[in-house]
Design an enzyme around this catalytic site. Structure first.
Site, PDB file in Angstrom:
ATOM      1  N   ASP A   1     -66.650   9.327 119.568  1.00 29.02           N
ATOM      2  CA  ASP A   1     -65.238   8.947 119.722  1.00 29.02           C
ATOM      3  C   ASP A   1     -64.715   8.546 118.345  1.00 29.02           C
ATOM      4  OD1 ASP A   1     -62.778   8.186 121.016  1.00 29.02           O
ATOM      5  OD2 ASP A   1     -63.384   6.102 120.846  1.00 29.02           O
ATOM      6  N   SER A   2     -63.396   8.395 118.267  1.00 28.76           N
ATOM      7  CA  SER A   2     -62.794   7.920 117.021  1.00 28.76           C
ATOM      8  C   SER A   2     -63.196   6.471 116.729  1.00 28.76           C
ATOM      9  CB  SER A   2     -61.275   7.997 117.125  1.00 28.76           C
ATOM     10  OG  SER A   2     -60.837   7.199 118.210  1.00 28.76           O
TER      11      SER A   2
ATOM     12  N   TYR B   1     -57.259   8.276 115.789  1.00 27.31           N
ATOM     13  CA  TYR B   1     -57.023   9.714 115.626  1.00 27.31           C
ATOM     14  C   TYR B   1     -55.656  10.099 116.218  1.00 27.31           C
ATOM     15  CZ  TYR B   1     -61.983  10.867 114.585  1.00 27.31           C
ATOM     16  OH  TYR B   1     -63.238  10.994 114.031  1.00 27.31           O
ATOM     17  N   GLY B   2     -55.213   9.289 117.174  1.00 29.35           N
ATOM     18  CA  GLY B   2     -54.071   9.675 118.014  1.00 29.35           C
ATOM     19  C   GLY B   2     -52.764   9.892 117.290  1.00 29.35           C
TER      20      GLY B   2
ATOM     21  N   CYS C   1     -63.653  11.471 123.527  1.00 28.26           N
ATOM     22  CA  CYS C   1     -62.367  11.143 122.922  1.00 28.26           C
ATOM     23  C   CYS C   1     -61.387  12.189 123.436  1.00 28.26           C
ATOM     24  CB  CYS C   1     -62.492  11.232 121.404  1.00 28.26           C
ATOM     25  SG  CYS C   1     -60.935  11.049 120.528  1.00 28.26           S
ATOM     26  N   ASN C   2     -60.350  11.720 124.121  1.00 27.20           N
ATOM     27  CA  ASN C   2     -59.371  12.660 124.670  1.00 27.20           C
ATOM     28  C   ASN C   2     -58.620  13.387 123.565  1.00 27.20           C
ATOM     29  OD1 ASN C   2     -58.856  12.077 127.868  1.00 27.20           O
ATOM     30  ND2 ASN C   2     -59.649  10.296 126.801  1.00 27.20           N
TER      31      ASN C   2
ATOM     32  N   GLU D   1     -58.928  -2.008 119.780  1.00 28.62           N
ATOM     33  CA  GLU D   1     -59.733  -2.034 118.552  1.00 28.62           C
ATOM     34  C   GLU D   1     -59.629  -3.384 117.838  1.00 28.62           C
ATOM     35  OE1 GLU D   1     -61.799   0.299 116.941  1.00 28.62           O
ATOM     36  OE2 GLU D   1     -61.680   1.680 118.639  1.00 28.62           O
TER      37      GLU D   1
ATOM     38  N   THR E   1     -60.039   7.208 126.014  1.00 33.70           N
ATOM     39  CA  THR E   1     -61.251   6.473 126.401  1.00 33.70           C
ATOM     40  C   THR E   1     -61.163   4.976 126.085  1.00 33.70           C
ATOM     41  OG1 THR E   1     -62.273   7.188 124.330  1.00 33.70           O
ATOM     42  CG2 THR E   1     -62.771   8.470 126.304  1.00 33.70           C
ATOM     43  N   HIS E   2     -60.156   4.577 125.329  1.00 32.07           N
ATOM     44  CA  HIS E   2     -59.954   3.133 125.105  1.00 32.07           C
ATOM     45  C   HIS E   2     -59.305   2.457 126.319  1.00 32.07           C
ATOM     46  CE1 HIS E   2     -60.565   4.214 120.885  1.00 32.07           C
ATOM     47  NE2 HIS E   2     -60.593   2.925 120.577  1.00 32.07           N
TER      48      HIS E   2
HETATM   49  N1  DGL Z   1     -60.294   7.017 122.272  1.00 28.38           N
HETATM   50  C1  DGL Z   1     -59.596   8.154 121.836  1.00 28.38           C
HETATM   51  C2  DGL Z   1     -59.054   9.000 122.926  1.00 28.38           C
HETATM   52  O1  DGL Z   1     -59.660   9.067 123.977  1.00 28.38           O
HETATM   53  C3  DGL Z   1     -58.718   8.106 120.645  1.00 28.38           C
HETATM   54  C4  DGL Z   1     -57.971   6.924 120.262  1.00 28.38           C
HETATM   55  C5  DGL Z   1     -57.434   7.095 118.869  1.00 28.38           C
HETATM   56  O2  DGL Z   1     -58.252   7.187 117.969  1.00 28.38           O
HETATM   57  O3  DGL Z   1     -56.225   7.160 118.680  1.00 28.38           O
HETATM   58  O4  DGL Z   1     -58.057   9.645 122.783  1.00 28.38           O
END
Ligand code: DGL
Length: 288
Positions: free
Chosen positions: A12-13, A44-45, A75-76, A165, A198-199
């Protein structure tokens, strides 16, 4: 070592993928697990497709070098934007979290609207609405028993990931931020809401409170774990030694936060000696 005894790679990120890790551990207790959280580069989003693909690719290579038998993109955002390209070149099976979440949304579908929340990149990619529509087409075949009068309501919630986070704890502010993003969805009366990041399971109680009791919460991590277990079983890829699986964790920055937040949010007992730091560019392990 036999291939089926190789570990499972999960990434995941940041820390959010631990929600998937936890579900995998719950139903696959004997498997060895390697987790990578890109804590130096989260989130990452809000990044571009090219950057997300590059980061995902680097971590993927890292896990492949650890000789994993499958990779779970927990990670979605990476699943939305990088999964196809990872799969194209992959020498092991690669699992994303979008398909399983979309499938479940269609399974609990009651004719009402379906809500999906995620990062800006995930929502912009339309990965969930495409996957839900594909699933409906697939189920419908030529029977057409699901009509298309319902809507898929997609909402980006960019402030949710930093809340997790940063281990932000002011409940009043959390509730306000959650209402800010979810109130427009509540008024459209969906039957379910897919946690497309996933967060978000870490904020599940707040999300559930904002959505109301009748709205089913769909956690893609739980669904992904079931898909993975089934795949490993059907393909003779389950570990054959029935002993508790090992766990190693890699982060691109800061070991302590992974331990603290993993324990606090998920009740995962992470030993500090199992956490390793990896430089983000070369992805080589460094001494700490
Ligand atoms: N947990 C990640 C997801 O499922 C990404 C969150 C992020 O890094 O912005 O998308």
């Amino acid at each position: 070592m036999k291939f089926n005894n190789f570990p499972i790679g999960i990434f995941d990120s940041g820390l959010g993928g631990l929600t998937v890790f936890k579900e995998i551990r719950k139903i696959l207790p004997y498997e060895d697990l390697i987790y990578f959280g890109d804590t130096a580069r989260v989130p990452y989003g809000n990044k571009s497709k090219n950057t997300i693909m590059r980061y995902s690719n680097e971590i993927f290579e890292f896990l492949i070098n650890k000789r994993v038998k499958i990779v779970i993109v927990a990670c979605n955002t990476s699943s939305s934007l990088a999964l196809d390209s990872l799969r194209e070149r992959a020498i092991v099976p690669v699992f994303g979290v979008i398909g399983p979440g979309a499938k479940k949304a269609v399974r609990v579908f009651s004719g009402k609207n379906i809500a999906v929340i995620g990062t800006s990149a995930t929502i912009k990619s339309k990965a969930y609405s495409n996957a839900i529509n594909r699933e409906i087409e697939h189920l419908n075949g030529d029977k057409g028993y699901i009509n298309h009068t319902f809507k898929i309501i997609e909402q980006a919630c960019p402030l949710f990931v930093p809340l997790v986070e940063e281990d932000f704890s002011n409940e009043e502010i959390i509730r306000n931020i959650i209402s800010y993003y979810l109130n427009p969805i509540v008024s459209k009366k969906p039957s379910c809401i897919v946690l497309g990041c996933t967060h978000y399971p870490i904020l599940k109680n707040f999300i559930s409170e904002a959505m109301g009791m009748n709205v089913e919460i769909i956690d893609s991590g739980i669904e992904t774990a079931k898909v993975v277990k089934c795949y490993l079983g059907e393909n003779g890829m389950l570990k054959d030694r029935k002993e508790m699986g090992s766990e190693s964790f890699f982060v691109s920055d800061g070991t302590r936060r992974l331990k603290d937040l993993g324990e606090k949010f998920l009740g995962i007992d992470i030993r500090i000696e199992d956490i390793h730091v990896v430089e983000d560019v070369s992805l080589q392990e460094v001494q700490i």
